[in-house]
Design a protein around this motif. Structure first.
Motif, PDB file in Angstrom:
ATOM      1  N   ASN A  42     -51.330  48.174  -4.317  1.00  0.00           N
ATOM      2  CA  ASN A  42     -51.504  46.794  -4.777  1.00  0.00           C
ATOM      3  C   ASN A  42     -50.797  46.591  -6.131  1.00  0.00           C
ATOM      4  OD1 ASN A  42     -52.430  44.281  -5.531  1.00  0.00           O
ATOM      5  ND2 ASN A  42     -54.533  44.673  -4.889  1.00  0.00           N
ATOM      6  N   ARG A  43     -50.091  45.479  -6.257  1.00  0.00           N
ATOM      7  CA  ARG A  43     -49.330  45.193  -7.473  1.00  0.00           C
ATOM      8  C   ARG A  43     -50.241  45.101  -8.699  1.00  0.00           C
ATOM      9  NH1 ARG A  43     -44.724  42.372  -5.980  1.00  0.00           N
ATOM     10  NH2 ARG A  43     -44.429  44.071  -4.569  1.00  0.00           N
ATOM     11  N   LYS A  44     -51.416  44.497  -8.550  1.00  0.00           N
ATOM     12  CA  LYS A  44     -52.363  44.388  -9.668  1.00  0.00           C
ATOM     13  C   LYS A  44     -52.823  45.775 -10.121  1.00  0.00           C
ATOM     14  CE  LYS A  44     -52.776  39.878  -9.929  1.00  0.00           C
ATOM     15  NZ  LYS A  44     -52.419  39.115 -11.105  1.00  0.00           N
ATOM     16  N   ARG A  45     -53.008  46.664  -9.163  1.00  0.00           N
ATOM     17  CA  ARG A  45     -53.403  48.033  -9.503  1.00  0.00           C
ATOM     18  C   ARG A  45     -52.300  48.725 -10.289  1.00  0.00           C
ATOM     19  NH1 ARG A  45     -56.575  52.358  -8.487  1.00  0.00           N
ATOM     20  NH2 ARG A  45     -55.650  54.311  -7.794  1.00  0.00           N
ATOM     21  N   LEU A  46     -51.057  48.538  -9.892  1.00  0.00           N
ATOM     22  CA  LEU A  46     -49.942  49.145 -10.615  1.00  0.00           C
ATOM     23  C   LEU A  46     -49.791  48.559 -12.024  1.00  0.00           C
ATOM     24  CD1 LEU A  46     -47.140  49.522  -7.915  1.00  0.00           C
ATOM     25  CD2 LEU A  46     -48.419  51.333  -9.082  1.00  0.00           C
ATOM     26  N   GLU A  47     -50.089  47.267 -12.163  1.00  0.00           N
ATOM     27  CA  GLU A  47     -49.994  46.667 -13.494  1.00  0.00           C
ATOM     28  C   GLU A  47     -51.081  47.229 -14.414  1.00  0.00           C
ATOM     29  OE1 GLU A  47     -50.144  42.463 -12.800  1.00  0.00           O
ATOM     30  OE2 GLU A  47     -48.155  42.431 -11.876  1.00  0.00           O
ATOM     31  N   ALA A  48     -52.258  47.488 -13.871  1.00  0.00           N
ATOM     32  CA  ALA A  48     -53.351  48.019 -14.679  1.00  0.00           C
ATOM     33  C   ALA A  48     -53.156  49.514 -14.954  1.00  0.00           C
ATOM     34  CB  ALA A  48     -54.682  47.791 -13.973  1.00  0.00           C
ATOM     35  N   VAL A  49     -52.757  50.245 -13.935  1.00  0.00           N
ATOM     36  CA  VAL A  49     -52.567  51.697 -14.054  1.00  0.00           C
ATOM     37  C   VAL A  49     -51.199  52.029 -13.451  1.00  0.00           C
ATOM     38  CG1 VAL A  49     -53.559  53.959 -13.526  1.00  0.00           C
ATOM     39  CG2 VAL A  49     -55.051  51.978 -13.726  1.00  0.00           C
ATOM     40  N   PRO A  50     -50.130  51.967 -14.250  1.00  0.00           N
ATOM     41  CA  PRO A  50     -48.794  52.178 -13.684  1.00  0.00           C
ATOM     42  C   PRO A  50     -48.569  53.578 -13.117  1.00  0.00           C
ATOM     43  CG  PRO A  50     -48.648  51.310 -15.930  1.00  0.00           C
ATOM     44  CD  PRO A  50     -50.067  51.596 -15.658  1.00  0.00           C
ATOM     45  N   TRP A  51     -49.382  54.547 -13.495  1.00  0.00           N
ATOM     46  CA  TRP A  51     -49.216  55.906 -12.987  1.00  0.00           C
ATOM     47  C   TRP A  51     -50.066  56.168 -11.747  1.00  0.00           C
ATOM     48  CZ3 TRP A  51     -51.202  54.565 -17.709  1.00  0.00           C
ATOM     49  CH2 TRP A  51     -52.566  54.713 -17.876  1.00  0.00           C
ATOM     50  N   ALA A  52     -50.649  55.124 -11.160  1.00  0.00           N
ATOM     51  CA  ALA A  52     -51.466  55.282  -9.953  1.00  0.00           C
ATOM     52  C   ALA A  52     -50.599  55.840  -8.825  1.00  0.00           C
ATOM     53  CB  ALA A  52     -52.081  53.952  -9.543  1.00  0.00           C
ATOM     54  N   SER A  53     -51.127  56.841  -8.145  1.00  0.00           N
ATOM     55  CA  SER A  53     -50.355  57.469  -7.073  1.00  0.00           C
ATOM     56  C   SER A  53     -50.980  57.257  -5.696  1.00  0.00           C
ATOM     57  CB  SER A  53     -50.222  58.974  -7.338  1.00  0.00           C
ATOM     58  OG  SER A  53     -51.499  59.562  -7.450  1.00  0.00           O
ATOM     59  N   HIS A  54     -52.163  56.644  -5.663  1.00  0.00           N
ATOM     60  CA  HIS A  54     -52.852  56.404  -4.396  1.00  0.00           C
ATOM     61  C   HIS A  54     -53.252  54.927  -4.272  1.00  0.00           C
ATOM     62  CE1 HIS A  54     -53.482  60.743  -4.988  1.00  0.00           C
ATOM     63  NE2 HIS A  54     -53.431  60.792  -3.668  1.00  0.00           N
ATOM     64  N   CYS A  55     -53.290  54.470  -3.035  1.00  0.00           N
ATOM     65  CA  CYS A  55     -53.806  53.132  -2.792  1.00  0.00           C
ATOM     66  C   CYS A  55     -55.320  53.151  -3.007  1.00  0.00           C
ATOM     67  CB  CYS A  55     -53.457  52.664  -1.381  1.00  0.00           C
ATOM     68  SG  CYS A  55     -54.217  53.629  -0.070  1.00  0.00           S
ATOM     69  N   ILE A  56     -55.941  52.015  -3.025  1.00  0.00           N
ATOM     70  CA  ILE A  56     -57.377  51.941  -3.316  1.00  0.00           C
ATOM     71  C   ILE A  56     -58.190  52.694  -2.257  1.00  0.00           C
ATOM     72  CG2 ILE A  56     -59.336  50.365  -3.489  1.00  0.00           C
ATOM     73  CD1 ILE A  56     -57.424  48.360  -4.806  1.00  0.00           C
ATOM     74  N   THR A  57     -57.825  52.562  -1.005  1.00  0.00           N
ATOM     75  CA  THR A  57     -58.553  53.228   0.076  1.00  0.00           C
ATOM     76  C   THR A  57     -58.511  54.743  -0.085  1.00  0.00           C
ATOM     77  OG1 THR A  57     -57.924  51.403   1.533  1.00  0.00           O
ATOM     78  CG2 THR A  57     -58.776  53.398   2.581  1.00  0.00           C
ATOM     79  N   CYS A  58     -57.322  55.298  -0.328  1.00  0.00           N
ATOM     80  CA  CYS A  58     -57.185  56.750  -0.486  1.00  0.00           C
ATOM     81  C   CYS A  58     -57.858  57.222  -1.771  1.00  0.00           C
ATOM     82  CB  CYS A  58     -55.713  57.151  -0.465  1.00  0.00           C
ATOM     83  SG  CYS A  58     -54.933  56.940   1.154  1.00  0.00           S
ATOM     84  N   GLN A  59     -57.788  56.428  -2.834  1.00  0.00           N
ATOM     85  CA  GLN A  59     -58.440  56.797  -4.085  1.00  0.00           C
ATOM     86  C   GLN A  59     -59.959  56.879  -3.900  1.00  0.00           C
ATOM     87  OE1 GLN A  59     -56.816  57.675  -6.932  1.00  0.00           O
ATOM     88  NE2 GLN A  59     -58.805  58.229  -7.759  1.00  0.00           N
ATOM     89  N   GLU A  60     -60.516  55.939  -3.140  1.00  0.00           N
ATOM     90  CA  GLU A  60     -61.961  55.987  -2.855  1.00  0.00           C
ATOM     91  C   GLU A  60     -62.313  57.237  -2.052  1.00  0.00           C
ATOM     92  OE1 GLU A  60     -62.733  52.260  -0.912  1.00  0.00           O
ATOM     93  OE2 GLU A  60     -62.908  51.175  -2.818  1.00  0.00           O
ATOM     94  N   LYS A  61     -61.464  57.614  -1.102  1.00  0.00           N
ATOM     95  CA  LYS A  61     -61.704  58.824  -0.320  1.00  0.00           C
ATOM     96  C   LYS A  61     -61.647  60.063  -1.208  1.00  0.00           C
ATOM     97  CE  LYS A  61     -59.961  57.122   4.102  1.00  0.00           C
ATOM     98  NZ  LYS A  61     -58.866  57.243   5.099  1.00  0.00           N
ATOM     99  N   ILE A  62     -60.726  60.085  -2.164  1.00  0.00           N
ATOM    100  CA  ILE A  62     -60.619  61.210  -3.086  1.00  0.00           C
ATOM    101  C   ILE A  62     -61.869  61.314  -3.939  1.00  0.00           C
ATOM    102  CG2 ILE A  62     -59.409  62.023  -5.167  1.00  0.00           C
ATOM    103  CD1 ILE A  62     -56.819  61.006  -3.872  1.00  0.00           C
ATOM    104  N   GLU A  63     -62.356  60.177  -4.421  1.00  0.00           N
ATOM    105  CA  GLU A  63     -63.550  60.186  -5.270  1.00  0.00           C
ATOM    106  C   GLU A  63     -64.789  60.601  -4.494  1.00  0.00           C
ATOM    107  OE1 GLU A  63     -63.573  56.280  -6.973  1.00  0.00           O
ATOM    108  OE2 GLU A  63     -61.872  56.730  -8.286  1.00  0.00           O
ATOM    109  N   LYS A  64     -64.820  60.328  -3.189  1.00  0.00           N
ATOM    110  CA  LYS A  64     -65.951  60.747  -2.350  1.00  0.00           C
ATOM    111  C   LYS A  64     -65.798  62.179  -1.866  1.00  0.00           C
ATOM    112  CE  LYS A  64     -67.038  56.126  -0.649  1.00  0.00           C
ATOM    113  NZ  LYS A  64     -67.015  55.251   0.527  1.00  0.00           N
ATOM    114  N   GLY A  65     -64.634  62.779  -2.118  1.00  0.00           N
ATOM    115  CA  GLY A  65     -64.384  64.154  -1.690  1.00  0.00           C
ATOM    116  C   GLY A  65     -63.930  64.268  -0.251  1.00  0.00           C
ATOM    117  N   LEU A  66     -63.463  63.191   0.326  1.00  0.00           N
ATOM    118  CA  LEU A  66     -63.025  63.204   1.720  1.00  0.00           C
ATOM    119  C   LEU A  66     -61.565  63.565   1.863  1.00  0.00           C
ATOM    120  CD1 LEU A  66     -64.903  60.010   2.938  1.00  0.00           C
ATOM    121  CD2 LEU A  66     -65.606  62.385   3.182  1.00  0.00           C
ATOM    122  N   LEU A  67     -60.806  63.503   0.800  1.00  0.00           N
ATOM    123  CA  LEU A  67     -59.377  63.857   0.831  1.00  0.00           C
ATOM    124  C   LEU A  67     -59.119  65.034  -0.057  1.00  0.00           C
ATOM    125  CD1 LEU A  67     -57.064  60.706   0.807  1.00  0.00           C
ATOM    126  CD2 LEU A  67     -57.260  62.442   2.527  1.00  0.00           C
TER     127      LEU A  67
END
Length: 186
Positions: A161-186
């Protein structure tokens, strides 16, 4: 009373597997079952190992280079943001490292001063550790920006998402994958 004597003849002990007579006899063949055809059985020969031909495994098709969903103007803006962030993080890291060395040199301190400087060093260390992690992510983002994969999730290759990149330009995952990482699913 007299002790009972054994009048039996003593025979020498036989070796295990020896028969009563010392001549070896071949084993008796087992007769075939009624109505079974007689088949000549040949002894098995050791098979020669077959020389295996070295067949190279097929190489997987190379993945096409990811194409960033951003245009060149947007990429320049993110390149500038990442460079600024990298510079700020490098300066903060060096400042914390220098301040940590200065607190080590203070020789005569009472117990309260030592506790305070230890807390400060620990706090600065945690900040510098976080800064180093973010600096590493910024460097990875700059590499992705140069290779053409910036703005795409590194897991699912979906557009971030463009808004996500503007807030955190070094983001490497989309929101869905980031949530999975935080839950320990990825």
């Amino acid at each position: 009373m007299k002790a009972a004597t054994n009048n039996k003849k003593k025979t020498p002990p036989r070796s295990i597997g020896a028969s009563r007579c010392d001549s070896p006899k071949p084993p008796r063949p087992v007769p075939p079952a009624r109505g079974a055809a007689r088949v000549a059985v040949k002894p098995l020969k050791a098979a020669k190992p077959a020389a295996r031909a070295a067949v190279p495994a097929p190489k997987p098709a190379p993945r096409p280079a990811p194409v960033s969903p951003l245009n060149s103007k947007q990429l320049d803006v993110f390149r500038r943001l990442l460079a600024e962030r990298k510079k700020a993080l490098s300066e903060a890291y060096n400042k914390n490292k220098t301040y940590g060395r200065l607190t080590e040199d203070e020789g005569t301190q009472d117990l309260a001063d030592k506790a305070s400087s230890a807390y400060t060093k620990e706090f600065l260390y945690s900040l510098s550790n976080t800064d180093r992690e973010v600096l590493q992510k910024v460097d990875e983002s700059i590499i992705r920006l140069e290779s053409g994969g910036f703005g795409l999730c590194i897991e699912c290759e979906a557009e971030i998402n463009r808004k996500r990149l503007e807030a955190v330009p070094w983001a490497s995952h989309c929101i869905t994958c980031q949530e999975k990482i935080e839950k320990g699913l990825l």
